[in-house]
Enzyme design. Structure first.
Site, PDB file in Angstrom:
ATOM      1  N   HIS A 112       0.816  -1.205   0.000  1.00 31.08           N
ATOM      2  CA  HIS A 112       0.000   0.000   0.000  1.00 31.08           C
ATOM      3  C   HIS A 112       0.857   1.266   0.000  1.00 31.08           C
ATOM      4  CE1 HIS A 112      -4.003  -1.992   1.502  1.00 31.08           C
ATOM      5  NE2 HIS A 112      -3.463  -2.610   0.448  1.00 31.08           N
ATOM      6  N   GLU A 114       0.861   3.954   1.878  1.00 30.89           N
ATOM      7  CA  GLU A 114       1.389   4.423   3.163  1.00 30.89           C
ATOM      8  C   GLU A 114       2.649   3.650   3.558  1.00 30.89           C
ATOM      9  OE1 GLU A 114      -3.186   4.710   3.322  1.00 30.89           O
ATOM     10  OE2 GLU A 114      -1.653   3.422   2.451  1.00 30.89           O
ATOM     11  N   CYS A 138      -6.076   1.705   5.522  1.00 36.80           N
ATOM     12  CA  CYS A 138      -6.636   0.455   6.051  1.00 36.80           C
ATOM     13  C   CYS A 138      -6.022   0.171   7.426  1.00 36.80           C
ATOM     14  CB  CYS A 138      -6.365  -0.692   5.095  1.00 36.80           C
ATOM     15  SG  CYS A 138      -4.619  -1.138   4.978  1.00 36.80           S
ATOM     16  N   CYS A 141      -2.103  -0.392   7.305  1.00 36.06           N
ATOM     17  CA  CYS A 141      -1.338   0.843   7.119  1.00 36.06           C
ATOM     18  C   CYS A 141      -1.434   1.731   8.350  1.00 36.06           C
ATOM     19  CB  CYS A 141      -1.846   1.587   5.888  1.00 36.06           C
ATOM     20  SG  CYS A 141      -1.417   0.769   4.332  1.00 36.06           S
TER      21      CYS A 141
END
Length: 261
Positions: A112, A114, A138, A141
């Protein structure tokens, strides 16, 4: 030699130096009014959110392109990232869509935004930093954000707010004391026009249409003739050479003492 001290009142001051007739007049108010700076520039928050979105344009994900931008307390970008496959995993060999078969879905493979922003950070300590993300993080993250000591999450979209993963994210952020808030830029769209720099006004050009510096614009008429040879007529008056290039003594000394052959 006496130490020079700065004037206390910068709104109205007049600075002079001994044996120097140049005077510096300064007025912070008048300077601000007459500086001619460009107005309507991006705010810091719009700029950082735009950087997150621009980073997301690097993503190969056909469903969602997410970007993240980490900023330190001095408003310096220290990390950026987007959702993509791990290094060494060729994009063409990985799964990019959703599937009921979890191992054939993108979920277990994609890193992801992040996570990548934190790993790409140019500083090890992210304490008191902020992270700008195009999509609310999410739960996975969020764990990374909290463990990195990032103090605030600024997100654009919260379209998944009813899903359990994202409800868990908010619970963790609130429990850990990490702030989160939504930011909507002033403009819904930002145009990046690469050709605009070519038309930036910079005053009259001193180059001709061929891109060659035109001395006429600076030094006045050229002293060269049409063949590119220096024309002494323009500077020294009529030439003292005849048409064959031989010095013509008639011009300076009067008629020649030799008869014509």
């Amino acid at each position: 030699m006496a130490k020079r001290t700065a004037p206390r009142d910068w709104d109205k001051c007049l600075i002079g130096q001994q044996d120097n007739t140049d005077l510096l007049e300064c007025s912070s108010k008048s300077n601000r009014m007459s500086s001619g700076k460009r107005e309507g520039v991006l705010s810091w928050e719009d700029y950082f959110m735009a950087c997150a979105f621009l980073s997301g344009q690097r993503s190969k994900d056909p469903i969602t392109q997410v970007g993240a931008c980490i900023v330190n307390p001095r408003n310096r970008i220290v990390g950026m990232g987007y959702n993509g496959m791990p290094d060494g995993c060729p994009d063409e060999e990985m799964y990019w869509t959703k599937s009921e078969d979890w191992l054939r879905s993108k979920d277990p493979y994609v890193c992801h935004a992040e996570l990548n922003a934190v790993l790409n950070s140019i500083q090890a300590d992210l304490s008191d930093c902020k992270i700008y993300v195009s999509l609310f993080p999410c739960n996975g993250c969020t764990q990374i954000i909290i463990q990195s000591a990032i103090k605030e999450v600024i997100y654009y979209s919260d379209k998944n707010k009813s899903k359990p993963y994202f409800l868990a994210s908010k619970k963790m952020l609130e429990t850990a004391g990490v702030k989160y808030r939504q930011h909507k830029p002033k403009n819904s769209k930002i145009l990046i026009d690469f050709e605009a720099i070519e038309s930036t006004p910079g005053g009259p050009s001193t180059e001709n249409e061929m891109g060659v510096e035109d001395s006429h614009a600076i030094d006045g008429p050229s002293t060269k003739n049409e063949m590119g040879v220096e024309d002494s007529h323009a500077i020294d008056g009529p030439s003292t050479e005849n048409e064959m290039g031989v010095e013509d003594s008639h011009a300076m000394d009067g008629p020649s003492a030799k008869d014509q052959q």
